[in-house]
Design a protein around this motif. Structure first.
Motif, PDB file in Angstrom:
ATOM      1  N   GLU A  41      41.100  32.680  31.179  1.00 38.51           N
ATOM      2  CA  GLU A  41      42.486  32.947  31.576  1.00 38.51           C
ATOM      3  C   GLU A  41      42.837  32.350  32.944  1.00 38.51           C
ATOM      4  OE1 GLU A  41      40.116  35.169  31.103  1.00 38.51           O
ATOM      5  OE2 GLU A  41      40.405  37.008  32.268  1.00 38.51           O
ATOM      6  N   VAL A  42      41.829  32.055  33.766  1.00 31.83           N
ATOM      7  CA  VAL A  42      42.161  31.494  35.088  1.00 31.83           C
ATOM      8  C   VAL A  42      42.796  30.116  34.958  1.00 31.83           C
ATOM      9  CG1 VAL A  42      40.458  32.780  36.433  1.00 31.83           C
ATOM     10  CG2 VAL A  42      39.839  30.553  35.479  1.00 31.83           C
ATOM     11  N   ALA A  43      42.591  29.467  33.813  1.00 32.80           N
ATOM     12  CA  ALA A  43      43.174  28.135  33.606  1.00 32.80           C
ATOM     13  C   ALA A  43      44.706  28.207  33.624  1.00 32.80           C
ATOM     14  CB  ALA A  43      42.697  27.561  32.285  1.00 32.80           C
ATOM     15  N   GLU A  44      45.254  29.389  33.328  1.00 32.19           N
ATOM     16  CA  GLU A  44      46.713  29.546  33.297  1.00 32.19           C
ATOM     17  C   GLU A  44      47.286  29.872  34.676  1.00 32.19           C
ATOM     18  OE1 GLU A  44      46.268  28.530  29.706  1.00 32.19           O
ATOM     19  OE2 GLU A  44      48.315  28.948  30.412  1.00 32.19           O
ATOM     20  N   MET A  45      46.422  30.143  35.622  1.00 33.75           N
ATOM     21  CA  MET A  45      46.910  30.604  36.935  1.00 33.75           C
ATOM     22  C   MET A  45      47.034  29.441  37.917  1.00 33.75           C
ATOM     23  SD  MET A  45      44.454  33.934  36.978  1.00 33.75           S
ATOM     24  CE  MET A  45      45.153  34.922  38.274  1.00 33.75           C
ATOM     25  N   LYS A  46      48.108  29.469  38.668  1.00 33.99           N
ATOM     26  CA  LYS A  46      48.304  28.422  39.676  1.00 33.99           C
ATOM     27  C   LYS A  46      47.852  28.902  41.057  1.00 33.99           C
ATOM     28  CE  LYS A  46      49.945  24.778  38.953  1.00 33.99           C
ATOM     29  NZ  LYS A  46      49.176  23.561  38.603  1.00 33.99           N
ATOM     30  N   SER A  47      47.606  30.186  41.178  1.00 36.56           N
ATOM     31  CA  SER A  47      47.076  30.683  42.460  1.00 36.56           C
ATOM     32  C   SER A  47      46.173  31.888  42.213  1.00 36.56           C
ATOM     33  CB  SER A  47      48.215  31.047  43.415  1.00 36.56           C
ATOM     34  OG  SER A  47      48.803  32.250  43.036  1.00 36.56           O
ATOM     35  N   LEU A  48      45.243  32.065  43.099  1.00 37.86           N
ATOM     36  CA  LEU A  48      44.330  33.214  43.035  1.00 37.86           C
ATOM     37  C   LEU A  48      44.302  33.864  44.408  1.00 37.86           C
ATOM     38  CD1 LEU A  48      41.144  31.791  41.258  1.00 37.86           C
ATOM     39  CD2 LEU A  48      42.756  33.424  40.318  1.00 37.86           C
ATOM     40  N   THR A  49      44.244  35.195  44.418  1.00 39.33           N
ATOM     41  CA  THR A  49      44.142  35.908  45.687  1.00 39.33           C
ATOM     42  C   THR A  49      42.814  36.645  45.715  1.00 39.33           C
ATOM     43  OG1 THR A  49      46.525  36.158  45.682  1.00 39.33           O
ATOM     44  CG2 THR A  49      45.312  37.557  47.199  1.00 39.33           C
TER      45      THR A  49
ATOM     46  N   GLY B 133      29.917  37.338  54.932  1.00 39.34           N
ATOM     47  CA  GLY B 133      28.538  36.842  54.959  1.00 39.34           C
ATOM     48  C   GLY B 133      28.359  35.503  54.256  1.00 39.34           C
ATOM     49  N   LYS B 134      29.396  35.032  53.562  1.00 39.79           N
ATOM     50  CA  LYS B 134      29.280  33.740  52.858  1.00 39.79           C
ATOM     51  C   LYS B 134      29.694  32.602  53.800  1.00 39.79           C
ATOM     52  CE  LYS B 134      28.808  35.691  48.656  1.00 39.79           C
ATOM     53  NZ  LYS B 134      28.012  36.834  49.087  1.00 39.79           N
ATOM     54  N   GLN B 135      29.012  31.471  53.645  1.00 40.67           N
ATOM     55  CA  GLN B 135      29.367  30.300  54.464  1.00 40.67           C
ATOM     56  C   GLN B 135      30.442  29.464  53.780  1.00 40.67           C
ATOM     57  OE1 GLN B 135      25.664  28.275  55.402  1.00 40.67           O
ATOM     58  NE2 GLN B 135      25.585  29.443  57.289  1.00 40.67           N
ATOM     59  N   TYR B 136      30.438  29.525  52.462  1.00 46.39           N
ATOM     60  CA  TYR B 136      31.388  28.733  51.696  1.00 46.39           C
ATOM     61  C   TYR B 136      32.034  29.572  50.608  1.00 46.39           C
ATOM     62  CZ  TYR B 136      28.917  24.815  53.797  1.00 46.39           C
ATOM     63  OH  TYR B 136      28.363  23.953  54.683  1.00 46.39           O
ATOM     64  N   LEU B 137      33.263  29.216  50.297  1.00 47.15           N
ATOM     65  CA  LEU B 137      33.936  29.797  49.132  1.00 47.15           C
ATOM     66  C   LEU B 137      33.961  28.707  48.053  1.00 47.15           C
ATOM     67  CD1 LEU B 137      35.992  31.517  47.480  1.00 47.15           C
ATOM     68  CD2 LEU B 137      37.765  30.688  49.015  1.00 47.15           C
ATOM     69  N   PRO B 138      33.239  28.893  46.961  1.00 45.33           N
ATOM     70  CA  PRO B 138      33.226  27.843  45.938  1.00 45.33           C
ATOM     71  C   PRO B 138      34.381  28.006  44.952  1.00 45.33           C
ATOM     72  CG  PRO B 138      31.601  29.518  45.436  1.00 45.33           C
ATOM     73  CD  PRO B 138      32.353  30.012  46.627  1.00 45.33           C
ATOM     74  N   LEU B 139      34.977  26.900  44.576  1.00 47.50           N
ATOM     75  CA  LEU B 139      36.062  26.907  43.590  1.00 47.50           C
ATOM     76  C   LEU B 139      35.733  25.869  42.530  1.00 47.50           C
ATOM     77  CD1 LEU B 139      39.067  26.347  45.974  1.00 47.50           C
ATOM     78  CD2 LEU B 139      38.323  28.519  45.036  1.00 47.50           C
ATOM     79  N   VAL B 140      36.016  26.177  41.302  1.00 46.72           N
ATOM     80  CA  VAL B 140      35.812  25.158  40.270  1.00 46.72           C
ATOM     81  C   VAL B 140      37.173  24.792  39.710  1.00 46.72           C
ATOM     82  CG1 VAL B 140      34.603  24.537  38.157  1.00 46.72           C
ATOM     83  CG2 VAL B 140      33.562  26.121  39.776  1.00 46.72           C
ATOM     84  N   VAL B 141      37.481  23.507  39.747  1.00 49.93           N
ATOM     85  CA  VAL B 141      38.779  23.033  39.246  1.00 49.93           C
ATOM     86  C   VAL B 141      38.554  21.883  38.263  1.00 49.93           C
ATOM     87  CG1 VAL B 141      40.090  23.712  41.294  1.00 49.93           C
ATOM     88  CG2 VAL B 141      39.074  21.438  41.202  1.00 49.93           C
ATOM     89  N   LYS B 142      39.601  21.620  37.491  1.00 48.60           N
ATOM     90  CA  LYS B 142      39.507  20.567  36.485  1.00 48.60           C
ATOM     91  C   LYS B 142      40.851  19.860  36.398  1.00 48.60           C
ATOM     92  CE  LYS B 142      38.721  21.851  32.082  1.00 48.60           C
ATOM     93  NZ  LYS B 142      37.939  22.295  30.937  1.00 48.60           N
TER      94      LYS B 142
END
Lengths: 184, 187
Positions: free
Chosen positions: B127-135, B143-152
């Motif tokens: 369902e995230v494929a339908e979203m144009k933004s995420l909060t 504690g994380k150094q990076y926020l990973p995102l997967v896009v296509k």
């Protein structure tokens, strides 16, 4: 506000229910605004404090331990925001009522002359005396709630209330006579 | 004036003061009629949508799982105005550098996909494929150094990923972005 089911409201807020959020804001914002206004005597600042305090509370609703104390918790947040605001060097100032606010009180809010005298007297008190009178005499909080809002013990609340009442009476006479003489 | 009269005046003054103070119990001060609507609108706008649907940890796990199945390309999202070229229909992981941010200030993060040909990608949460933004709530990133995102990319064209960092009063602290160019040919 006595019949409010705070537990279910707070539960709804924790679930981020939009309708409950709306209800909670509707239910609390007026009393919170009133508290802020009596504290700072400035309508615009009171609205800003009320706005920020409610947003902060909604964002941190999981930190509210007792749902029944929601109103006291909101006031504690608003008071702390005011203290932070007043601590900043540029904003430290004595309370000066905007003449527009005076008109707003008398005409829009239809405050009686007697109440106007009380508002003017409150402004002359030091902040500790003022907040204790607002919470107990005007907004009807219990000693326990006031102790939580102001972070004091109950004994201190009682002794401060006694002193605040005496100060208010003393300054009230001065307020009344100065107002009458300015009318003459 | 006798001592009795002095005492009586003082008592009257106290009664008058007390009565005036109590009169404020009946005086109902009303704020601007728009105040409640303003607060509600802002509170609802700041609600993390992702948290209401599924947990961040689950999304992250899903995102990583999808990345493991395909060839990936990593890009650290900390530079502006740089265009990176990618192939369409291929999931890519972007890593948002969080190291320079003050964790005490941030309350939530909004990731926006700008431009038509780009989508979020997750095998587990289609369902995230339908979203144009995420909060996302910041507490899930502590504690994380990076926020990973997967896009296509779904078709050839230009896109932009913008990440906004907000404080608890919905004040914008900073934004990071990366421009992506999707191409149908071999990259």
């Amino acid at each position: 506000m006595t019949n409010v089911n705070w537990a279910s409201l707070v539960e709804g807020l924790k679930k981020k229910d939009p309708e409950i959020t709306r209800q909670f804001v509707d239910l609390t914002h007026q009393k919170l605004f009133e508290f802020c206004y009596y504290l700072c005597s400035n309508r615009q600042l009171a609205e800003d404090l009320c706005h920020d305090a409610l947003l902060k509370a909604l964002a941190q609703i999981h930190q509210l331990k007792e749902a029944d104390r929601a109103m006291a918790w909101l006031k504690r947040i608003a008071r702390n925001l005011l203290l932070d605001f007043q601590k900043s060097a540029e904003q430290s100032r004595t309370l000066v009522m905007d003449p527009e606010d005076e008109k707003w009180l008398a005409h829009d809010q239809k405050i009686s002359e007697e109440s106007m005298d009380a508002v003017q007297t409150l402004k002359k008190l030091d902040s500790g005396d003022r907040e204790i009178l607002i919470l107990i005499e005007i907004q009807g909080h219990s000693y326990q709630e006031v102790a939580e809002i102001l972070d004091l013990n109950i004994g201190t609340v009682k002794s401060r209330l006694h002193r605040a009442r005496a100060e208010f009476s003393k300054k009230f006479i001065g307020t009344k006579s100065s107002l009458r003489s300015s009318i003459v | 004036m006798s001592q009795y009269e002095n005492g009586k005046d003082s008592l009257d003054a106290n009664v008058g003061a007390s009565k005036a103070l109590k009169s404020l119990q009946e005086a109902r001060l009303s704020p601007s009629p728009f105040l409640a609507a303003r607060i509600t609108a802002k509170a609802l706008a700041a609600e993390p949508k992702l948290g209401a649907t599924f947990g961040w940890r689950a999304f992250w796990a899903g995102a990583l799982a999808s990345v493991l199945l395909v060839a990936t390309s990593f890009w650290v999202l900390n530079r502006k105005s740089q265009v990176v070229e990618y192939a369409v229909e291929q999931p890519y992981m972007l890593k948002v550098d969080l190291r320079s941010l003050d964790p005490q200030q941030i309350s939530y993060v909004v990731i926006e996909l700008q431009g038509q040909p780009i989508r979020f990608a997750s095998e587990k949460f289609s369902e995230v494929a339908e979203m144009k933004s995420l909060t996302l709530k910041w507490e899930n990133l502590v504690g994380k150094q990076y926020l990973p995102l997967v896009v296509k990319g779904t078709s050839a064209g230009d896109s932009k990923v913008v990440v906004h960092f907000y404080d608890e009063n919905s004040g914008l602290i900073m934004s990071k972005d990366i421009k992506l160019k999707f191409s149908s040919g071999n990259i």
